[in-house]
Design an enzyme around this catalytic site. Sequence first.
Site, PDB file in Angstrom:
ATOM      1  N   GLU B  30       0.843  -1.196   0.000  1.00 53.59           N
ATOM      2  CA  GLU B  30       0.000   0.000   0.000  1.00 53.59           C
ATOM      3  C   GLU B  30       0.878   1.246   0.000  1.00 53.59           C
ATOM      4  O   GLU B  30       1.743   1.394   0.857  1.00 53.59           O
ATOM      5  CB  GLU B  30      -0.885  -0.014   1.260  1.00 53.59           C
ATOM      6  CG  GLU B  30      -1.871  -1.165   1.253  1.00 53.59           C
ATOM      7  CD  GLU B  30      -2.229  -1.672   2.645  1.00 53.59           C
ATOM      8  OE1 GLU B  30      -1.792  -1.061   3.639  1.00 53.59           O
ATOM      9  OE2 GLU B  30      -2.936  -2.688   2.717  1.00 53.59           O
ATOM     10  N   ALA B  60      -5.559  -4.265   0.805  1.00 57.56           N
ATOM     11  CA  ALA B  60      -6.067  -5.638   0.769  1.00 57.56           C
ATOM     12  C   ALA B  60      -4.902  -6.573   1.048  1.00 57.56           C
ATOM     13  O   ALA B  60      -4.416  -7.282   0.173  1.00 57.56           O
ATOM     14  CB  ALA B  60      -6.678  -5.923  -0.599  1.00 57.56           C
ATOM     15  N   GLU B  61      -4.453  -6.571   2.299  1.00 57.03           N
ATOM     16  CA  GLU B  61      -3.233  -7.324   2.632  1.00 57.03           C
ATOM     17  C   GLU B  61      -3.299  -8.804   2.255  1.00 57.03           C
ATOM     18  O   GLU B  61      -2.351  -9.326   1.672  1.00 57.03           O
ATOM     19  CB  GLU B  61      -2.892  -7.156   4.116  1.00 57.03           C
ATOM     20  CG  GLU B  61      -2.304  -5.791   4.486  1.00 57.03           C
ATOM     21  CD  GLU B  61      -3.359  -4.751   4.789  1.00 57.03           C
ATOM     22  OE1 GLU B  61      -4.561  -5.061   4.666  1.00 57.03           O
ATOM     23  OE2 GLU B  61      -2.988  -3.621   5.160  1.00 57.03           O
ATOM     24  N   HIS B 130      -1.267  -0.349  16.273  1.00 60.29           N
ATOM     25  CA  HIS B 130      -0.162   0.145  15.438  1.00 60.29           C
ATOM     26  C   HIS B 130       1.158   0.102  16.200  1.00 60.29           C
ATOM     27  O   HIS B 130       2.072   0.847  15.900  1.00 60.29           O
ATOM     28  CB  HIS B 130      -0.420   1.577  14.965  1.00 60.29           C
ATOM     29  CG  HIS B 130      -1.369   1.685  13.812  1.00 60.29           C
ATOM     30  ND1 HIS B 130      -2.708   1.424  13.944  1.00 60.29           N
ATOM     31  CD2 HIS B 130      -1.176   2.000  12.509  1.00 60.29           C
ATOM     32  CE1 HIS B 130      -3.299   1.601  12.769  1.00 60.29           C
ATOM     33  NE2 HIS B 130      -2.399   1.938  11.881  1.00 60.29           N
TER      34      HIS B 130
END
Lengths: 341, 332
Positions: B30, B60-61, B130
Amino acid sequence: MTKSVRKNTEQYLHLYKQMVRIRTFEENANQLYLNAKMPGLTHMYIGQEAVAVGICEALDSTDRITSTHRGHGHCLAKGAEFKQMFCELLGKAEGYCRGKGGSMHIADQDNGNLGANAIVGGSMGIATGAALSAKLLGTKTVAVCFFGDGATAQGLWYEVMNMAALWQLPVIYACENNGYSEYTPTSEIAAGSLKARAEAFGIESHKVDGQDVLAVHALTQGLVNRLRNGEGPFFIELETYRYHGHHVGDINRSYYRTKDEETAWQKDRDPITNFGRWLEEQDIASSEELSEIISGIHAEAEEAVQYAIDAPYPNHDEVDTHVFAGVKHALPYISGDSNGS
Amino acid sequence: MDREITHSQAVNEAIAEEMRRDSTVILLGEDVAEAGTPFKVLSGLVEEFGTERVIDTPIAEPGFMGIAVGAAMTGMRPIVDIMFGDFLFLIMDQLCNQAAKTHYMSGGKLNVPLVVRTNLGATRRSAAQHSQSLHALVAHIPGLKVALPATPYEAKGLLKTAIRDDNPVVIFEDKLSYQMKGNVPEEEYLIEFGQANLLREGNDVTLIGTSSMVQTCVAASDLLAEEGMSAEVMDPRTIVPLDERAILESVRKTSRAVVVDEGHQNYGITAEIAARISEKAFYHLDAPIIRLGAMDVPVPFSPALEDLTVPTPELVAEKALSICRGELVHDA
């Protein structure tokens, strides 16, 4: 009989043989399971033969396919041999994967089969990636992703279709809709239309009778030619039926489908019977010739089964080989022995 | 000749050099192209190599990870950019069920030469999704190699080795260190996997630190020196494979070990390394092995809380001192 039929006699007979090979293989695999000679279990492809054969006959050996847990048909249709396949099913060293994969992971790299996959929908990315390689390397090869109706519920399919469409990749998503997602009717797990889902990404989509090997083959051949010329991706929904249960142990199926339904498909829509009848009607082969083909394949299978039963298991020291490419034994390697030996 | 560059520049150089050397190396993820990732680590690559090889993907990993696996099986060497280590959970099937097992399940016929580049590390005030350090998760899966560079020098050398490896490799960069500078030779070099780096020699205790915790251990050894203790500091660099011999040699010499890693302590890297030491160097030990990982809570947002969850030089030094002085008291 038209001229084109005559010209294609060899090919028609080949389509027939390939379907018979799949059915024969599966009948023997089922028997191995019932006789407790096969470790684990397996998923029968019987009834769906026209799908694998119709599609794979439109491909070259350098074209890639990805397969499913119900993958013996794809593997054979792409060119695999009985002996190495039976050896793999029995966990023998001469199997395609040296007995490390088994029924649900058969791969045959030499014929472009990137492997069966025991995760439903798990190979959708792999097929799409093979198409990306083909495009970047300019090989003009194509990829076909086989999957069942059950796998259309996986989110991965929508992610990779999106990218395949954006990047115009040479891949066909081939959905074998056999009506059942394991033990559940597809109507209970799939809203709307499968074809419309692919069309939502701007992907040209087709629906075809998956019991008609000529229809499947003609459609696929046309799409493959277009993929080689830079078009794609495409989606095909193939309407088909599995005669056996979800796996060999799925014997009592009355809670999800009726005997009448099973009988009707086998009686009226069997891909091998119907294509055999057509071959006879077109005067391409007599019923005796077809019987001869069948008995020849039965004999070949019988020999291969015996060969696999007698074949040796892998040596114990293979248990930690092939964990890493370029490393002989993984266990010393992961503890820092750089030679891995 | 040595010069100082940042960790981020080292990563960029490694990728650029390998992409120049081998046309099958591609980059997917991305915002890897024009944006060069949020950390700007990849800036400039798309200008040199074009959008065919530096490929911006949708968010869309699982999809682009799966595509990378297939591309790797068929002739390419993809580098997959997973923007935050926390997003590894999204690609688990493709990484652990597909990439990791393909070579084995195919009896050695299919290779998956790909690199997953991602990161670890808390204290950026980014909260629980994160900030995780999830390398233990992938180190648990046979078939994956796992590299943990701690300096710009290691970031470049380990990444180049990873790109040339014929197996799936997951490399975790410490996201707090992207701007950290360090010596990196102008000349090309690789760092072999499974070769630990001894940063400090000492006699009283071995501090084994990974990734973000290497500098923490170095700082702790300074604190220990003030107390008259000499600590050996070791950076394994890769945890799969793990340079067990170097670790055991050091512990046999010092007789004490503190293992420090930013992954959660429970069932983590620190437990694995401590277990190996106790199995293979038990009779050389003069004290229990200390594990220091991230606190076993989701990473909190509030700075007041987040700072409590990551081992500090002071904590490492304190624990090391306690075993050096024989002060560690077990609960009855």
